[in-house]
Design an enzyme around this catalytic site. Sequence first.
Site, PDB file in Angstrom:
ATOM      1  N   ASP A  51      76.227  26.450 -23.301  1.00 32.82           N
ATOM      2  CA  ASP A  51      77.432  26.754 -22.505  1.00 32.82           C
ATOM      3  C   ASP A  51      77.881  28.311 -22.622  1.00 32.82           C
ATOM      4  O   ASP A  51      78.154  28.724 -23.897  1.00 32.82           O
ATOM      5  CB  ASP A  51      78.529  25.750 -23.114  1.00 32.82           C
ATOM      6  N   ASP A 364      44.843  66.927  19.369  1.00 31.47           N
ATOM      7  CA  ASP A 364      46.140  66.495  18.861  1.00 31.47           C
ATOM      8  C   ASP A 364      47.160  66.806  20.125  1.00 31.47           C
ATOM      9  O   ASP A 364      46.653  66.804  21.224  1.00 31.47           O
ATOM     10  CB  ASP A 364      46.608  67.244  17.440  1.00 31.47           C
ATOM     11  N   ASP A 365      48.380  66.948  19.797  1.00 31.80           N
ATOM     12  CA  ASP A 365      49.554  66.914  20.681  1.00 31.80           C
ATOM     13  C   ASP A 365      49.437  68.182  21.595  1.00 31.80           C
ATOM     14  O   ASP A 365      48.471  69.242  21.044  1.00 31.80           O
ATOM     15  CB  ASP A 365      50.654  67.326  19.736  1.00 31.80           C
ATOM     16  N   LYS A 474      44.729  58.983  17.332  1.00 33.30           N
ATOM     17  CA  LYS A 474      45.838  59.348  16.373  1.00 33.30           C
ATOM     18  C   LYS A 474      47.110  58.918  16.834  1.00 33.30           C
ATOM     19  O   LYS A 474      47.972  59.394  17.881  1.00 33.30           O
ATOM     20  CB  LYS A 474      45.780  60.730  16.059  1.00 33.30           C
ATOM     21  N   ASP A 476      51.024  58.670  16.346  1.00 31.51           N
ATOM     22  CA  ASP A 476      51.976  59.411  15.588  1.00 31.51           C
ATOM     23  C   ASP A 476      53.553  58.762  15.865  1.00 31.51           C
ATOM     24  O   ASP A 476      53.425  58.148  16.761  1.00 31.51           O
ATOM     25  CB  ASP A 476      52.007  60.999  16.044  1.00 31.51           C
ATOM     26  N   MET A 477      54.462  59.174  14.905  1.00 29.83           N
ATOM     27  CA  MET A 477      55.634  58.818  15.184  1.00 29.83           C
ATOM     28  C   MET A 477      56.700  59.572  14.314  1.00 29.83           C
ATOM     29  O   MET A 477      56.580  59.620  12.948  1.00 29.83           O
ATOM     30  CB  MET A 477      55.782  57.250  14.359  1.00 29.83           C
ATOM     31  N   ASP A 546      51.545  65.807   6.338  1.00 32.26           N
ATOM     32  CA  ASP A 546      51.434  67.121   6.936  1.00 32.26           C
ATOM     33  C   ASP A 546      51.324  68.159   6.128  1.00 32.26           C
ATOM     34  O   ASP A 546      50.971  69.229   6.692  1.00 32.26           O
ATOM     35  CB  ASP A 546      52.612  67.154   7.811  1.00 32.26           C
TER      36      ASP A 546
HETATM   37  C1  DGJ Z   1      53.034  65.407  13.225  1.00 30.49           C
HETATM   38  C2  DGJ Z   1      51.622  65.194  12.686  1.00 30.49           C
HETATM   39  O1  DGJ Z   1      51.564  64.690  11.417  1.00 30.49           O
HETATM   40  C3  DGJ Z   1      50.783  66.343  12.899  1.00 30.49           C
HETATM   41  O2  DGJ Z   1      49.674  66.092  12.289  1.00 30.49           O
HETATM   42  C4  DGJ Z   1      50.765  66.713  14.418  1.00 30.49           C
HETATM   43  O3  DGJ Z   1      50.073  65.679  15.062  1.00 30.49           O
HETATM   44  C5  DGJ Z   1      52.151  66.673  15.096  1.00 30.49           C
HETATM   45  N1  DGJ Z   1      52.916  65.829  14.745  1.00 30.49           N
HETATM   46  C6  DGJ Z   1      52.001  66.859  16.512  1.00 30.49           C
HETATM   47  O4  DGJ Z   1      53.333  66.844  17.204  1.00 30.49           O
END
Ligand code: DGJ
Length: 726
Positions: A51, A364-365, A474, A476-477, A546
């Site tokens: 208790d 890539d981009d 690839k 990306d975000m 990165d």
């Molecule tokens: C962020 C990624 O981590 C990089 O490797 C590259 O793809 C850029 N974006 C491109 O905008």
Amino acid sequence: MQIYKQDNTFILSNNEITYSFSIEKQRYLRHRYFGKRINASTNINQPYFFDRGFCSNPFPDERDFSLDTLFQEYPDMNQGDFRSPAYVIQTEDGKRVTRFFYKGYKIIKGKPSLKGLPAIYTENDKEAATLCITLEDEYLKAKINLYYTIFKDFAAMCRHVEIVNSGKQNLYLERLMAMSMDFAGTDYDVLTLSGSHINEKNINRRHISADTIVIDSNRGASSPQETPAIFLMEREATENFGQVWGFNFVYSGDFQAVVQTGQYNSVRVQMGMNPLTFGWSLKENESFVSPETVMVYSDEGMNKMSQTFHNMYRKRLCRGVYREKIRPILINSWEAFCFDVDEEKCLSLAKKAADLGIELFVLDDGWFKNRVCDKNALGDWVEDENKFPNGIEHLVKEINKMGMQVGIWFEPEMVSPNSDLYRKHSDWIIRSQNYEPILSRCQYVLDLSNPEVCDYVIESLSKVLSKTNVTYVKWDMNRHITDLGSYYLEKDRQRELSHRYMLGLYHILDELNKRFPNVLFEGCSSGGGRFDAGMLYYMPQTWTSDNTDAVCRMKIQYGTSLLFPPITMGAHVSAVPNHQVGRVTPLQTRFIVAMSGNLGYEMDLAQISDEEKEAIKEQIAFYKSIREVIQKGSFYRLKNPQNGNEVAWNFVSEDKKTVIYCYFKILAEPLRVNTPVRLKGLDENGIYKSKTNGICYGGDELMYAGIVSKPILEDFASYVYVLEKV
Ligand code: DGJ
């Protein structure tokens, strides 16, 4: 592997672990044990009740009994347990009082899948067994189903929950954890992986004290700042010694993990949805399934725990042809050209890369219409005819002729204000109608709770992938989510947006995986911003950071390896001075760090000397000869770069015949003393011959006496040994 009920106690065991809990007073679930296999008796962790002051008593005649002192499995609030509840459900009258009591159980063969969610899977029912416990609130006519899966081959379990509303009134889930567990005692350390962009997965260990530790993300992604994982360790536990429990949420969005010290010598661990951004309305006959938590136990420190995560994630989380297939060596255009890509430059880079033995060219981009900088064009996934007058299709064909595959970059969840997509569908972004939405990297986030938006993403990517022979994407975000509001969702469903976004994203990824089973997807969120178990279910590798500086990367990859195997970590050799930190490191060191993950190159090969090209050619040939061991073998951390100047790890092939030992010395030291490094995971009775110097070593010698490296008068020095069993 077995699950059984003995008297009032459930016991789940395999050869390595036991998990156990009991039904208390025919109502409550009392946690008893999770740890090394014990030939379980029902007396494990017998509780003593007293208790105690301020304790509430669900049975008026039993003042000893209170939920506040009970080790629980899935605690609620409002019945006297004042620690962190596993769930909070609001009823129609605005109250949050519920009474879920034990109702029954069933044992299911194998492991049920989680609809629409990433999860550990089995390939046949013999691999696992699942216990489902049902709690019921008889007044509400609602149920909570708690799922526990135990596996034949892993020292691990999975837990998730399902809430079923079979009653007439609307329920509102305000808080929902996938698991909750109370540990006896408080003599533990907690280790988490935190950081930031270009500084991911720092190892952060501290003692548990009286306060609650909360790890979370409300960024719309698991995030580089935190990792949805908690490692609870005995205080004396180390890399290779002591008991460790690892909890990892298989989810890529907002989460919360709690470590809370109880007032009577206990620690509660919870992991689930982040209540700040989660809320879910459950109407009659609706149900909600939570993502799952993987729970790993190790009796030999962190390394054994990581081995279990690695094996499980490599074999039963990652899917598709690339689960087994060797991953290609790639060259990525980003650090070479940034947005300034065009056909001529790409063909020239690809040609040079092909000559060196590189197998995959990644565009890539910057390849799509108007994408000259980060202000424009996200969402318009059509090639830029000025940069690629003959189209991407032609580029792919030309590169294929060089004997290389081609990959392409997308950031599918985003839209730029300056894009055709946004001009046409400004209501497709996440925002509140009342305010100007916040920009980040000049872009908005698409509202993936809206199926129409998901369809757009699926179709626009499919168009590119089906007309070209691209074999790698690839994904990306590059921003986090603000302005949590949706044009699409009803008023009473706005709090569901964060999770619905993730469900939309998982649906898109699932569909693209189905449509393009031979495409290798690599996740990325400005590097390791969404390096989590949820993403690995759809994309078997992630761009780790990165930050491509070799010294920083040692630390980031080391931290990442607590949970994820090297095969999942994208790692590239880049130019010096390094783009992120300006450091100049030797090509050899950049290579050894990058080949310890999934090797790639990311530099303009036109800018390097012939000697460097020759060295890269040799690196690639060497890597090809050993990459099976790196990608499929076991990884052992030996010396930690996050707190030392000497860094080491080794890989061992599945048959223990090949060992790859990597050593780095970050800064040269005047005293020139190096400590012996003791390798791990070898056959102690075997003899291993070094391919580098021809010397033979006993497996036992390498593991117990170790290797002392020669003093090296150079910063950022490194070497690699390949040892073959003779
Ligand atoms: C962020 C990624 O981590 C990089 O490797 C590259 O793809 C850029 N974006 C491109 O905008």
